[in-house]
Design an enzyme around this catalytic site. Sequence first.
Site, short mmCIF file in Angstrom:
data_model
loop_
_atom_site.label_atom_id
_atom_site.label_comp_id
_atom_site.label_asym_id
_atom_site.label_seq_id
_atom_site.Cartn_x
_atom_site.Cartn_y
_atom_site.Cartn_z
CE LYS A 162 -11.73 -53.20 3.92
NZ LYS A 162 -10.72 -52.24 3.46
CB SER A 195 -20.13 -48.84 2.89
OG SER A 195 -19.87 -50.09 2.28
#
Lengths: 125, 428
Positions: free
Chosen positions: B160, B374
């Site tokens: 991110k 994830s």
Amino acid sequence: MVVPAAVRSAIAEHARAELPNEACGLLLLDEEVAIEYVPGENASPSPYYFELRLDPVVWADLGDRDVEQAVVHSHVSSPPRPSRTDVERIGLWQGRPYLIYSVRLDELAAWHIVDGGIEPLPLSR
Amino acid sequence: MTVVRIPPTLRTEVGGARQVEAEGDTVREVLDDLVERHPALAPQILQDGGIAPFVNVYVGGEDVRTLDGLDTSVPVGGTVILLPAMAGGSPTPPVGGLPPGRARLRPPRGRERREGGLVASSLLDLVGATPLVELPRLSPKSSVKLYAKLEGQNPTGSIKDRVAKTMIESAEASGELEPGRALLEPTSGNTGISLALVAALKGYPLTCVIPENATPERKRLLRLYGADIVLSPAAEGSNGAVRLALELAEADPRWFVPFQYANEANPRAHYEGTGAEIAEALERVDVLVAGLGTGGTLMGAGERVREAFPDVVVAAAEPLPGDPVMGLRSLDDGYVPPILDVAKLDRKVLVSNEESVAAVRDLLRLEGVFGGVSAGAVVAVARRLAAELDEGVVVTILADGGWKYLSADFWDAEEDAVASSMERTVWW
């Protein structure tokens, strides 16, 4: 095409200074004789890629001089022969002089890229 | 009237002129008028409703692609400069990646390599250029090479950072974000931390709306980076954070909300960064696997990798509907991010909590890669798709490392405890 030793040295020096990334710039030609190398900035610094960046006003002014332009970039270790990327990205420079300097081999070569094909341009000092 | 400077490469199309005139208040209007006066220019400078790929357009010395594109204003009496967009490169290295010992050979702008290491002028210049590592012990067959892109090596430890940096710098470039304006973003973790870093270095106050059941590490990190926190109801998950943030922003227009779910800078960060790096590093990619979160990674990196390898299969790892897997998003759970175009996905592969946990443990045990939650989901899907190939190259993008999940039980608890933990906590 003639690239005098001093101009060739300027290309080689710029290519070595940019290691480990590729270097790029413009060569100015008068009657097929290189008269000046204008170092550019590699806007996507990488050992395998270049994206030529020059001040747009400077580049536009160069285009108004009565000289021909050639795009120059370096290959860090591979021979000075257009890669698939070079051919695919030739764009508006199709059919115009396109020079590659191999840092590892210390070789400079000139090419025309047209319709996906490449053809060498004879080069002398 | 605007002066348009024509490069030698396009002068044939304008009868040899070095500059011509055109009318318009924006780049779009000027270029439309230009091609009306010089129709031969049209295919060279405009394609598919946008600026053609092999030309750059400058206004005020700035590339309009970094401004408002075709909507960029052209001042009265101003000059537009057209120039060739020149790019190329040498053959990429063989499968196996970059030369030994040169894992970070690609210093972007602001970085330089000096004797003894890489020197950056700002931490933001260290965003991206993450390494790929081969996972031979996880590949189901020796003829299929499996690579992981380690996004945990970004400055705040997640992919991110790319999105936060690009969203803020794009908004600054367009003038939408002015100095000192306050930022507001719904996030349950990584994006908030990345925005907090960017905001701190650039001097913007930041408030994050996060679900109240986000991990304690996330909340603490956000506060340490200087962000304020507004909690949204746990039961509503990340969708609740989105709802509350949008309500707050509507009530007070002083907020600037980057809003990663709908911000085109999100996929662009992955097109220009993540995807370009993969395309550059490898000679072949048959399958690209990423998690389905905002859709930014899959859209941006997928498009760029497909340009380099037209036959690549772009696959999304998607949790089972209703399954709180790893913070990834099930499209059946009610919110489809605007930047996500499902038609551009070649495969959507459902993955369960159990498979994800097993894979994240294998990733650490067999390859020494401490992946985030994830990572298990995408590695599980990558292994499954690798097994379908006779030979080839599969690349998967690990969004972050495991460090921010240490309060979780993924790596050492019994499976029942893991499942229970995952149901209690929002992980993304």
